[in-house]
Design a protein around this motif. Structure first.
Motif, PDB file in Angstrom:
ATOM      1  N   HIS A 108       0.769  -1.090  -0.099  1.00 28.18           N
ATOM      2  CA  HIS A 108       0.001   0.193  -0.112  1.00 28.18           C
ATOM      3  C   HIS A 108       0.873   1.342   0.135  1.00 28.18           C
ATOM      4  O   HIS A 108       2.024   1.187   0.234  1.00 28.18           O
ATOM      5  N   LYS A 109       0.224   2.260  -0.646  1.00 25.78           N
ATOM      6  CA  LYS A 109       1.040   3.773  -0.514  1.00 25.78           C
ATOM      7  C   LYS A 109       0.909   4.281   0.808  1.00 25.78           C
ATOM      8  O   LYS A 109      -0.410   4.151   1.584  1.00 25.78           O
ATOM      9  N   PHE A 110       2.055   4.896   1.261  1.00 28.29           N
ATOM     10  CA  PHE A 110       1.944   5.466   2.682  1.00 28.29           C
ATOM     11  C   PHE A 110       1.590   6.949   2.552  1.00 28.29           C
ATOM     12  O   PHE A 110       1.419   7.633   1.616  1.00 28.29           O
ATOM     13  N   PHE A 111       0.980   7.419   3.732  1.00 23.48           N
ATOM     14  CA  PHE A 111       0.191   8.823   3.859  1.00 23.48           C
ATOM     15  C   PHE A 111       1.510   9.632   4.533  1.00 23.48           C
ATOM     16  O   PHE A 111       2.817   9.343   4.482  1.00 23.48           O
ATOM     17  N   ASP A 126       8.657  -0.143  -1.844  1.00 23.22           N
ATOM     18  CA  ASP A 126       9.691   0.906  -2.587  1.00 23.22           C
ATOM     19  C   ASP A 126      10.325   1.677  -1.630  1.00 23.22           C
ATOM     20  O   ASP A 126      11.372   2.032  -1.934  1.00 23.22           O
ATOM     21  N   ILE A 127       9.674   1.942  -0.332  1.00 24.68           N
ATOM     22  CA  ILE A 127      10.460   2.653   0.592  1.00 24.68           C
ATOM     23  C   ILE A 127      11.427   1.896   1.307  1.00 24.68           C
ATOM     24  O   ILE A 127      12.811   2.369   1.369  1.00 24.68           O
ATOM     25  N   ALA A 128      11.217   0.734   1.366  1.00 21.23           N
ATOM     26  CA  ALA A 128      12.566  -0.281   1.760  1.00 21.23           C
ATOM     27  C   ALA A 128      13.738  -0.173   0.830  1.00 21.23           C
ATOM     28  O   ALA A 128      14.893  -0.210   1.213  1.00 21.23           O
ATOM     29  N   LYS A 129      13.527  -0.228  -0.769  1.00 24.46           N
ATOM     30  CA  LYS A 129      14.408  -0.150  -1.346  1.00 24.46           C
ATOM     31  C   LYS A 129      15.191   1.193  -1.229  1.00 24.46           C
ATOM     32  O   LYS A 129      16.420   1.287  -1.614  1.00 24.46           O
ATOM     33  N   LYS A 130      14.366   2.233  -1.294  1.00 29.44           N
ATOM     34  CA  LYS A 130      15.209   3.864  -1.033  1.00 29.44           C
ATOM     35  C   LYS A 130      16.041   3.573   0.137  1.00 29.44           C
ATOM     36  O   LYS A 130      17.157   4.230   0.199  1.00 29.44           O
ATOM     37  N   LEU A 131      15.530   3.184   1.399  1.00 28.78           N
ATOM     38  CA  LEU A 131      16.436   3.107   2.470  1.00 28.78           C
ATOM     39  C   LEU A 131      17.728   2.310   2.209  1.00 28.78           C
ATOM     40  O   LEU A 131      18.692   2.782   2.962  1.00 28.78           O
ATOM     41  N   GLU A 187       3.986   2.682  16.406  1.00 24.93           N
ATOM     42  CA  GLU A 187       3.567   3.569  15.835  1.00 24.93           C
ATOM     43  C   GLU A 187       3.462   3.421  14.230  1.00 24.93           C
ATOM     44  O   GLU A 187       3.938   2.033  13.957  1.00 24.93           O
ATOM     45  N   GLU A 188       3.323   4.243  13.300  1.00 32.50           N
ATOM     46  CA  GLU A 188       3.424   3.990  11.880  1.00 32.50           C
ATOM     47  C   GLU A 188       4.918   3.908  11.408  1.00 32.50           C
ATOM     48  O   GLU A 188       5.901   4.306  12.223  1.00 32.50           O
ATOM     49  N   ALA A 189       5.342   3.298  10.283  1.00 32.57           N
ATOM     50  CA  ALA A 189       6.712   3.356  10.014  1.00 32.57           C
ATOM     51  C   ALA A 189       7.264   4.638   9.597  1.00 32.57           C
ATOM     52  O   ALA A 189       8.351   4.898   9.810  1.00 32.57           O
ATOM     53  N   SER A 190       6.544   5.643   9.256  1.00 32.62           N
ATOM     54  CA  SER A 190       7.060   7.061   9.240  1.00 32.62           C
ATOM     55  C   SER A 190       7.660   7.330  10.416  1.00 32.62           C
ATOM     56  O   SER A 190       8.752   8.117  10.314  1.00 32.62           O
ATOM     57  N   ALA A 195       5.393   9.907   1.151  1.00 30.01           N
ATOM     58  CA  ALA A 195       3.959   9.781   0.765  1.00 30.01           C
ATOM     59  C   ALA A 195       3.629   9.430  -0.697  1.00 30.01           C
ATOM     60  O   ALA A 195       4.427   9.426  -1.507  1.00 30.01           O
ATOM     61  N   LYS A 196       2.597   8.654  -0.804  1.00 29.65           N
ATOM     62  CA  LYS A 196       2.277   8.110  -2.113  1.00 29.65           C
ATOM     63  C   LYS A 196       3.327   7.034  -2.607  1.00 29.65           C
ATOM     64  O   LYS A 196       3.335   6.765  -3.954  1.00 29.65           O
ATOM     65  N   THR A 197       4.275   6.491  -1.839  1.00 29.70           N
ATOM     66  CA  THR A 197       5.101   5.459  -2.238  1.00 29.70           C
ATOM     67  C   THR A 197       4.686   4.221  -1.418  1.00 29.70           C
ATOM     68  O   THR A 197       4.406   4.116  -0.141  1.00 29.70           O
TER      69      THR A 197
END
Length: 364
Positions: free
Chosen positions: A47-50, A63-68, A299-302, A57-59
Motif C-alpha cells: 500500500h501507499k504511505f500517507f 519501494d520505501i525499503a528499496k530507497k532506505l 507507531e506508523e513506519a514513518s 507519501a504516495k510511495t
C-alpha cells in the motif's frame, strides 16, 4: 570476541535510518537482521504511505525499503549480517549471534535495539486450528510469495493493518466475508474503512470470535456481540463459514533483548505493552544502549524512520562524533516526528510517552 563501534539489531525502517545518520557522522556500523533481506515489515507492504513527501507519501512500502537500503550503498564503514539471529544481549554491550551454524560474540561501544514488534493473538476456543493466521503472515504469504491463505476469510480487527490487509485480500481475489471488531468503533483511518464498506464488506463492531470450528483445519467461526463492558450478550451467536481467519489485534514491542540486560521497562498500554524507559535521546537506563522504532512503542513506519534518523545522530554524539549537519537534522527530524504525532492517531502515543518518562530522572 569481535569488536565494533555500533551494532544495530534489526534492519527494518528505524534500524536502516539510524545506520544512515550514524554512518554520515563517521561511525562504523554493523547491522544484524534475522531475515534474508533488509527492510523489515516494509518489504511486504504494497500500500501507499500517507504523510509528506519527505516521509515517502504516495510511495509503496516495499519501494520505501528499496530507497532506505539504497541510502546505505557504497558505505565503507558498514557491515551487514542477514539471515543472522541475535540470541543474546549482555552487559558491556556484548551481543551474541547465531550465523550459518556458528555462534559468534561481538562487543561494541554502543548498541541500538531496533527489533520492532510482534503480533498479538486472540484467545478463543480452537484458536490453534490450521488456517488461522496473523495479518503479517498473510501479507508475507501473498505479497512476498504469491500464496493465497484461503478463498473465504474473516478479518479480526479494524485497525489500519486489518483494513489494509482486507483490501489486499480482495485485490488477490479472496472473498472477505466480514471484518470483526470487538470495540464499538472502527480503529483505523476512515478512508480505509470507507473503501472497504464501498466494496460490500460488513464491519461488525462490538463483536468478537468465540470459537473456531473444524477438525483438521478451520471451517467456520462462531461470533458473539459484546456489551459496553466487553461481556458476551446472550443469544447473539452467529456462524460464518470460512477457510481462513486473519487476526489483526495489535502489536507488542519486542523488549526481550532489553530485558536481558535488566534495562528498566514499564508497561504502557498506549505504547503496546512493556517498553524500555528511555530519555529524550532514546538512551535506555543502561549506558550506551539505545532503542528506536516499534521496540519502544507502536507507531506508523514513518515515525519509526524519524526516530531512527534521530537515534543515529544521538549515538554519534555519545561516541564523540558529530554529523556535519547535526543541529539542522535534529531540528528537522524532531519537527517531522512531532507533526506525525499531532494527528488523531498520535494522541495515544503522546499519552504513552508522557507516562513512560513520568518520574524518570536518571537521564536528566
Amino acid at each position: 570476541m569481535i569488536h565494533k563501534d555500533l551494532i544495530i539489531i534489526g534492519g527494518g525502517p528505524s534500524g536502516l535510518c539510524a545506520a544512515k545518520t550514524a554512518l554520515e557522522a563517521g561511525v562504523k556500523v554493523l547491522i544484524i537482521d534475522r531475515s534474508p533481506e533488509l527492510g523489515g515489515q516494509l518489504v511486504k507492504q504494497t500500500h501507499k504511505f500517507f504523510g509528506s513527501k519527505s516521509q515517502y507519501a504516495k510511495t509503496r512500502g516495499f519501494d520505501i525499503a528499496k530507497k532506505l537500503i539504497k541510502d546505505l550503498e557504497n558505505q565503507p564503514n558498514l557491515e551487514i549480517l542477514k539471515n543472522t539471529t541475535v540470541v543474546g544481549l549482555y552487559p558491556n554491550n556484548v551481543v551474541t549471534v547465531y550465523d550459518d551454524h556458528n555462534y559468534v560474540r561481538y562487543q561494541s561501544r554502543a548498541v541500538i535495539v531496533a527489533t520492532g514488534a510482534s503480533e498479538k493473538f486472540l484467545a478463543f476456543e480452537n484458536n490453534d486450528l490450521p488456517g488461522i493466521y496473523g495479518a503479517g503472515a498473510i501479507q508475507t504469504l501473498m505479497n512476498n510469495y504469491g500464496v493465497l491463505p484461503g478463498c473465504e476469510v474473516v478479518m479480526v480487527g479494524s485497525g489500519n493493518i486489518g483494513l489494509i490487509v482486507s483490501y489486499q485480500l480482495l485485490q488477490a481475489g479472496v472473498k472477505v466475508k466480514a471484518i470483526v471488531e470487538a470495540a464499538p468503533t472502527i480503529g483505523g483511518y476512515k478512508v480505509h474503512a470507507s473503501k472497504i464498506r464501498r466494496l460490500g464488506i460488513p464491519i461488525l463492531t462490538s463483536t468478537t470470535v468465540k470459537k473456531a470450528i473444524g477438525k483438521d483445519a478451520i471451517e467456520a467461526i462462531e461470533t458473539v456481540k459484546l456489551d459496553e463492558k466487553w461481556q458476551e450478550i446472550p443469544n447473539t451467536s452467529e456462524m460464518i463459514t470460512v477457510d481462513a481467519l486473519c487476526i489483526s489485534v495489535g502489536l507488542s514491542p519486542m523488549h526481550q533483548l532489553i530485558s536481558m540486560i535488566n534495562a528498566k521497562t514499564k508497561f504502557i498500554p498506549e505504547l503496546g505493552g512493556f517498553v524500555p524507559v528511555i530519555d529524550h535521546h532514546h538512551r535506555t537506563s543502561v549506558p550506551s544502549v539505545f532503542v528506536c522504532g516499534d521496540a519502544v512503542g507502536i507507531e506508523e513506519a514513518s515515525s519509526a524512520m524519524m526516530e531512527g534518523y534521530l537515534t543515529g545522530l544521538y549515538v554519534a554524539q555519545d561516541l564523540g562524533l558529530q554529523h556535519p549537519n547535526e543541529k539542522e537534522l535534529i531540528t528537522l527530524y524532531e519537527e517531522q516526528l512531532n507533526m506525525l504525532r499531532d494527528g488523531p492517531f498520535g494522541i495515544k502515543t503522546k499519552i504513552g510517552l508522557a507516562k513512560l518518562r513520568e518520574d524518570e530522572t536518571y537521564a536528566e
